[in-house]
Scaffold this motif. Sequence first.
Motif, PDB file in Angstrom:
ATOM      1  N   GLN A  22       6.053  -8.285  -4.373  1.00 44.31           N
ATOM      2  CA  GLN A  22       4.586  -8.380  -4.802  1.00 44.31           C
ATOM      3  C   GLN A  22       4.076  -8.956  -3.554  1.00 44.31           C
ATOM      4  O   GLN A  22       4.630  -9.466  -2.547  1.00 44.31           O
ATOM      5  CB  GLN A  22       4.475  -9.408  -5.915  1.00 44.31           C
ATOM      6  N   CYS A  23       2.720  -8.626  -3.466  1.00 38.73           N
ATOM      7  CA  CYS A  23       1.971  -8.502  -2.269  1.00 38.73           C
ATOM      8  C   CYS A  23       1.708 -10.393  -1.982  1.00 38.73           C
ATOM      9  O   CYS A  23       1.387 -11.132  -2.725  1.00 38.73           O
ATOM     10  CB  CYS A  23       0.455  -8.345  -2.351  1.00 38.73           C
ATOM     11  N   PRO A  24       2.066 -10.765  -0.746  1.00 36.23           N
ATOM     12  CA  PRO A  24       2.077 -11.960  -0.327  1.00 36.23           C
ATOM     13  C   PRO A  24       0.771 -12.499  -0.338  1.00 36.23           C
ATOM     14  O   PRO A  24       0.468 -13.758  -0.156  1.00 36.23           O
ATOM     15  CB  PRO A  24       2.889 -12.231   0.923  1.00 36.23           C
ATOM     16  N   ILE A  25      -0.119 -11.786  -0.036  1.00 35.72           N
ATOM     17  CA  ILE A  25      -1.554 -12.255   0.039  1.00 35.72           C
ATOM     18  C   ILE A  25      -2.310 -12.422  -1.174  1.00 35.72           C
ATOM     19  O   ILE A  25      -2.871 -13.556  -1.627  1.00 35.72           O
ATOM     20  CB  ILE A  25      -2.580 -11.259   0.872  1.00 35.72           C
ATOM     21  N   CYS A  26      -2.085 -11.456  -2.394  1.00 30.37           N
ATOM     22  CA  CYS A  26      -2.935 -11.348  -3.537  1.00 30.37           C
ATOM     23  C   CYS A  26      -2.021 -11.439  -4.660  1.00 30.37           C
ATOM     24  O   CYS A  26      -2.541 -11.651  -5.881  1.00 30.37           O
ATOM     25  CB  CYS A  26      -3.987 -10.163  -3.536  1.00 30.37           C
ATOM     26  N   GLY A  27      -0.664 -11.345  -4.491  1.00 29.71           N
ATOM     27  CA  GLY A  27       0.086 -11.139  -5.520  1.00 29.71           C
ATOM     28  C   GLY A  27       0.251  -9.725  -6.346  1.00 29.71           C
ATOM     29  O   GLY A  27       0.724  -9.610  -7.585  1.00 29.71           O
ATOM     30  N   GLU A  39       2.402  -1.085   0.103  1.00 29.93           N
ATOM     31  CA  GLU A  39       0.910  -1.290  -0.097  1.00 29.93           C
ATOM     32  C   GLU A  39       0.666  -1.842  -1.546  1.00 29.93           C
ATOM     33  O   GLU A  39       1.284  -1.194  -2.373  1.00 29.93           O
ATOM     34  CB  GLU A  39       0.142   0.087   0.249  1.00 29.93           C
ATOM     35  N   CYS A  40      -0.274  -2.804  -1.626  1.00 29.84           N
ATOM     36  CA  CYS A  40      -0.312  -3.420  -2.811  1.00 29.84           C
ATOM     37  C   CYS A  40      -1.899  -2.865  -3.405  1.00 29.84           C
ATOM     38  O   CYS A  40      -2.281  -1.877  -2.907  1.00 29.84           O
ATOM     39  CB  CYS A  40      -0.622  -4.886  -2.687  1.00 29.84           C
ATOM     40  N   GLU A  41      -1.850  -3.006  -4.618  1.00 33.17           N
ATOM     41  CA  GLU A  41      -2.857  -2.476  -5.321  1.00 33.17           C
ATOM     42  C   GLU A  41      -4.433  -2.649  -4.878  1.00 33.17           C
ATOM     43  O   GLU A  41      -5.352  -2.198  -5.005  1.00 33.17           O
ATOM     44  CB  GLU A  41      -2.716  -2.732  -6.901  1.00 33.17           C
ATOM     45  N   ASN A  42      -4.504  -3.827  -4.061  1.00 30.81           N
ATOM     46  CA  ASN A  42      -5.440  -4.167  -3.386  1.00 30.81           C
ATOM     47  C   ASN A  42      -5.558  -3.929  -1.855  1.00 30.81           C
ATOM     48  O   ASN A  42      -6.434  -4.194  -1.095  1.00 30.81           O
ATOM     49  CB  ASN A  42      -5.705  -5.814  -3.325  1.00 30.81           C
ATOM     50  N   ARG A  43      -4.690  -2.942  -1.435  1.00 28.47           N
ATOM     51  CA  ARG A  43      -4.852  -2.347  -0.276  1.00 28.47           C
ATOM     52  C   ARG A  43      -4.197  -3.326   0.903  1.00 28.47           C
ATOM     53  O   ARG A  43      -4.578  -2.784   1.848  1.00 28.47           O
ATOM     54  CB  ARG A  43      -6.178  -1.659   0.020  1.00 28.47           C
ATOM     55  N   HIS A  44      -3.591  -4.138   0.675  1.00 28.28           N
ATOM     56  CA  HIS A  44      -2.935  -4.906   1.614  1.00 28.28           C
ATOM     57  C   HIS A  44      -1.786  -4.110   2.028  1.00 28.28           C
ATOM     58  O   HIS A  44      -0.875  -3.551   1.147  1.00 28.28           O
ATOM     59  CB  HIS A  44      -2.587  -6.258   1.198  1.00 28.28           C
ATOM     60  N   CYS A  45      -1.689  -3.730   3.481  1.00 31.72           N
ATOM     61  CA  CYS A  45      -0.601  -2.845   3.801  1.00 31.72           C
ATOM     62  C   CYS A  45       0.275  -3.470   4.590  1.00 31.72           C
ATOM     63  O   CYS A  45       0.117  -4.365   5.655  1.00 31.72           O
ATOM     64  CB  CYS A  45      -1.277  -1.765   4.389  1.00 31.72           C
TER      65      CYS A  45
HETATM   66 ZN   LIG Z   1      -2.432  -7.422  -1.796  1.00 29.24          ZN
END
Ligand SMILES: [Zn+2]
Length: 298
Positions: A22-27, A39-45
Motif C-alpha cells: 500500500q502507498c506509504p504516502i496515502c495508503g 504506482e498507487c491509485e493517487n498516482r504516487h509512483c
Molecule cells: Zn499514494
Amino acid sequence: MSNNEKLLKKARMLSYHEKMFQCPICGGAMKVERMASLECENRHCYDISRQGYVNLLNHSSKTKYDKALFEARKMISSSGFFGPLIEGISNRLIQMQKQKLPESGKPLRLLDAGCGEGSHLSAIGHNLQEKGHKPNVIGVGMDIAKEGIAMAAKTYSDPMWCVADLSQCPFADEQFNYILNILSPSNYSEFRRLLTSDGMLVKVIPGGLYLQELRALFYTGTGKETYSNDGTMKLFSRHFERSGFEELRYHVILDSEQVKQLIHMTPLSWSASPEVIERMSDGEMEVTADFTLLYGWK
Ligand SMILES: [Zn+2]
C-alpha cells in the motif's frame, strides 16, 4: 539469466503480489505499471531499480550504514557467525507451522523488517522451504538503507526487496504470518498492523554477553563494558501481551580478517580509534554470540 531477464522476473513477482503493498504516502492500493514502477491509485509512483528492488521512501535517507558495512555483514554471515541463530529462528518457525492446521497450498508470508544485505531472510526462507517442507514461502525484505537493499537484490533473486521507512511500512494490513526483526530497530504498532491475527513477531536483541570480548577491549573504563537489554524487553511486553523469550549463547572462533569485519559491522567501531582496531586485528579470537529471541503474538 541476463540482467534484463532477472529484472523482469523480479518485476513480475512484484506484480503478482502487488496487493500486499500500500502507498506509504496515502495508503492507496498499488499496482505495478509497465514493469517499471509501483504506482498507487493517487498516482504516487515508486521506481523499480535496475537491480529489481522498489524504493518506497518519499524522502532520501542518509544512514550510518554504508556499503562497506553491509559488505562486512555479508562476510560475517557467510563465515557462519550467525549460523546457530538462523537455525534457531528457522526451527522455531517450522515448529509453529507444524502446530497449525494444514492450510493446503496457502503461502507463508515472511517479512524481514531491517533486513540489511538480506542474508538472514534468504537463509531462513530457504530453511522453511527445505527443512520445513513449505514450498510456497513469500519473503519480503525491507530496510531504510538503500545500500543494503541494493546488495540484497543483486545477490538473492527470490524474496522481494524494498527500501522503506519503518514508521510508514508500505504494506496493507495483516499481510504477514511472521515478521523478523533481527538486531534492528522496531515499530511495534506497524508490526501489529502488518501481522495476521495468528501471526508472530520474532525480534532478536543482543544478550548481556554479546561480543563481550570486543566490548572489553573497546569500552574499558567507559562504563559500557556490559550491556543490559531490560528496557527493550519491557517495552516489547508492553506491546505484545502474549509474548515469550529464549536465550541463545554460543562461541565462535574468527580469524583476524573476520574479527576486523565484525568490528566494522557493529556500532563498537564507530567510536573507536583506528589504532585500537589495528592493534587488535592479529590472530584468531574467540567471541561470544549472545542473543535474546523475543516472540510476540497479537
Ligand atoms: Zn499514494
